[in-house]
Scaffold this active site. Structure first.
Site, PDB file in Angstrom:
ATOM      1  N   ASP A  81      -3.083  20.450 -13.819  1.00 54.53           N
ATOM      2  CA  ASP A  81      -3.402  19.159 -14.428  1.00 54.53           C
ATOM      3  C   ASP A  81      -2.873  19.189 -15.865  1.00 54.53           C
ATOM      4  O   ASP A  81      -3.376  19.927 -16.706  1.00 54.53           O
ATOM      5  CB  ASP A  81      -4.925  18.951 -14.402  1.00 54.53           C
TER       6      ASP A  81
ATOM      7  N   ARG B 137       0.833  -1.208   0.000  1.00 52.42           N
ATOM      8  CA  ARG B 137       0.000   0.000   0.000  1.00 52.42           C
ATOM      9  C   ARG B 137       0.867   1.256   0.000  1.00 52.42           C
ATOM     10  O   ARG B 137       0.478   2.289  -0.531  1.00 52.42           O
ATOM     11  CB  ARG B 137      -0.969   0.015   1.198  1.00 52.42           C
TER      12      ARG B 137
ATOM     13  N   LYS C 199      -4.685   8.363 -19.535  1.00 54.83           N
ATOM     14  CA  LYS C 199      -4.854   8.943 -20.866  1.00 54.83           C
ATOM     15  C   LYS C 199      -3.555   8.821 -21.665  1.00 54.83           C
ATOM     16  O   LYS C 199      -3.156   7.723 -21.990  1.00 54.83           O
ATOM     17  CB  LYS C 199      -5.339  10.389 -20.734  1.00 54.83           C
TER      18      LYS C 199
ATOM     19  N   TYR D 220     -11.857  19.319 -15.577  1.00 52.26           N
ATOM     20  CA  TYR D 220     -12.360  17.955 -15.785  1.00 52.26           C
ATOM     21  C   TYR D 220     -13.581  17.708 -14.881  1.00 52.26           C
ATOM     22  O   TYR D 220     -13.619  18.186 -13.743  1.00 52.26           O
ATOM     23  CB  TYR D 220     -11.235  16.969 -15.469  1.00 52.26           C
TER      24      TYR D 220
END
Ligand code: PLP
Length: 400
Positions: A186, A61, A211, A114
């Site tokens: 971003d 983790r 993406k 977004y």
């Protein structure tokens, strides 16, 4: 990025950065390490690794060797001090915002972020007492006025979704820094091949690696890179919230990133050619692409996107939504899907994709026409894409 003598070109870095480790069996390729835990016979070494005093993985983790190579590759490509990764782009964005912002503080952004990010601003941050001021996207005076009220965070995207507006990142970052705000960008649409927000004054740059970075639409992921102390504090939160990038996804993203420069250069070129071609078509009312000289953000984009204007454009068809309904199914070389940045061309109308939850009036208020189509260029031959668009436009005009 064309670079100084001692730093390799971003094309070389995309292939090699992070890959130099000695892996199991002297493998030249980064292995996928599925192991959840990492064992220590020496308790002193275990303790030192746990405390971060010596390098070493403890538990999946927190960190993982495959995931660490992915983070290192992004760190180098973005020219950052540090990078940390996430299970998705939205995990990167939400963990970053929740780490940086405390109750009573304010974030300034734009209306065209977004969709998921917009929900953070409109719904989840206000719930914990963080106010979001969302400015008209390309109105730099309005954004600067909001920055002058000394927010904790300035959060930007450029180019934006879906109408490809351009924000002057250097101008806005300088203003925000003068007011003591942390600047987050971003960079998903631009990619580190085309744009380097950290060089333009951002403290942090983040990506939906899902993406362009991965590029094959087969792995979800997110990443934040930039100032070492900020990245460290975001990592400390992610260790606990648990939005960890899976090693298998990290491997797919790494494999994709080796061809990042090749892909993005082709996608830039395809988008430029397609945008110019569409702009001359009678069926097309408007084309939104920063590479077009007619685009209001063209001059800024030329300055801040030295690698190219990106692979995503959008265009508005004449007529009503029925025209879009006739046009889109006709495309042979495109997925009709909620994604972008893949090797295949991907198309989506915001009216059924990114902005489906809004009414037509709300979309209109955001400047999103009902007949807008977002077109994310793949790496196909551009003449095939244009022939495909031509036959679909002609058929939709005939009402076929
Ligand atoms: C897709 C996307 C995101 C969200 O990323 P996920 O990996 O889907 O969580 C964030 N920002 C932009 C610009 C995106 O296109």
């Amino acid at each position: 990025m064309s670079d100084a003598a001692n730093r390799p070109h971003v094309r070389t870095q995309a292939v090699w950065a992070g890959e130099g480790g000695v892996f199991m069996g002297r493998a030249t390729q980064v292995p996928v390490v599925h192991s959840v835990s990492f064992g220590y016979d020496d308790l002193d070494e275990w303790k030192a690794a746990s405390l971060g005093e010596v390098p070493g993985h403890i538990y999946g983790r927190n960190t993982n060797p495959t995931v660490a190579v992915f983070e290192e590759k992004v760190r180098v490509l973005e020219g950052a001090e540090a990078a940390t990764s996430f299970s998705t782009g939205m995990a990167a964005i939400s963990d970053t915002l929740f780490t940086l912002l405390e109750p009573g503080q304010r974030v300034v952004s734009v209306v065209d972020t977004y969709g998921g990010t917009n929900r953070m601003f409109s719904e989840f941050l206000p719930r914990v007492g963080v106010e979001a001021t969302l400015c008209p996207t390309a109105d730099h005076d309005a954004i600067e006025a909001a920055i002058d009220e000394a927010p904790r965070v300035l959060y930007l995207e450029s180019p934006t979704n879906p109408t490809c507006k351009v924000l002057d990142l250097a101008r806005l970052a300088a203003r925000a820094r003068s007011k003591g705000a942390i600047v987050v960008v971003d960079n998903t649409f631009a990619t580190p091949i085309n744009q380097h927000p950290l060089e333009l004054g951002a403290h942090l740059v983040l990506h939906s690696a899902t993406k362009f970075l991965g590029g094959h639409a087969d792995a979800l992921g997110g990443v934040v890179a930039g100032d070492k102390d900020l990245v460290e504090s975001i990592f400390r939160r992610r260790e606990i919230t648990g939005a960890t990038l899976h090693p298998e996804a990290a491997y797919l993203l790494l494999r994709g990133m080796k061809t990042l420069a090749l892909r993005v250069e082709r996608q830039n070129a395809n988008a430029m050619t397609v945008a110019r071609w569409l702009a001359a078509r009678p069926e097309v009312a408007d084309v939104f692409y920063p590479g077009l000289e007619s685009h209001p953000g063209h001059d800024v984009a030329k300055r801040q996107m030295p690698g190219g204007f990106g692979g995503v454009l959008s265009f508005q068809l004449h007529g009503d939504f029925d025209v879009v309904k006739r046009f889109l199914p006709r495309l042979r070389w495109a997925h009709r899907a909620a994604n972008l940045g893949a090797v295949e061309t991907v198309v989506a109308p915001p009216a059924t994709g990114s902005h489906v939850e809004l009414t037509a009036a709300e979309r209109a208020a955001l400047g999103i026409p009902e007949t807008l189509v977002r077109y994310s260029c793949g790496i196909e031959d551009v003449n095939d894409l244009i022939a495909d668009l031509a036959q679909a436009l002609e058929a939709s005009r005939r009402g076929a």
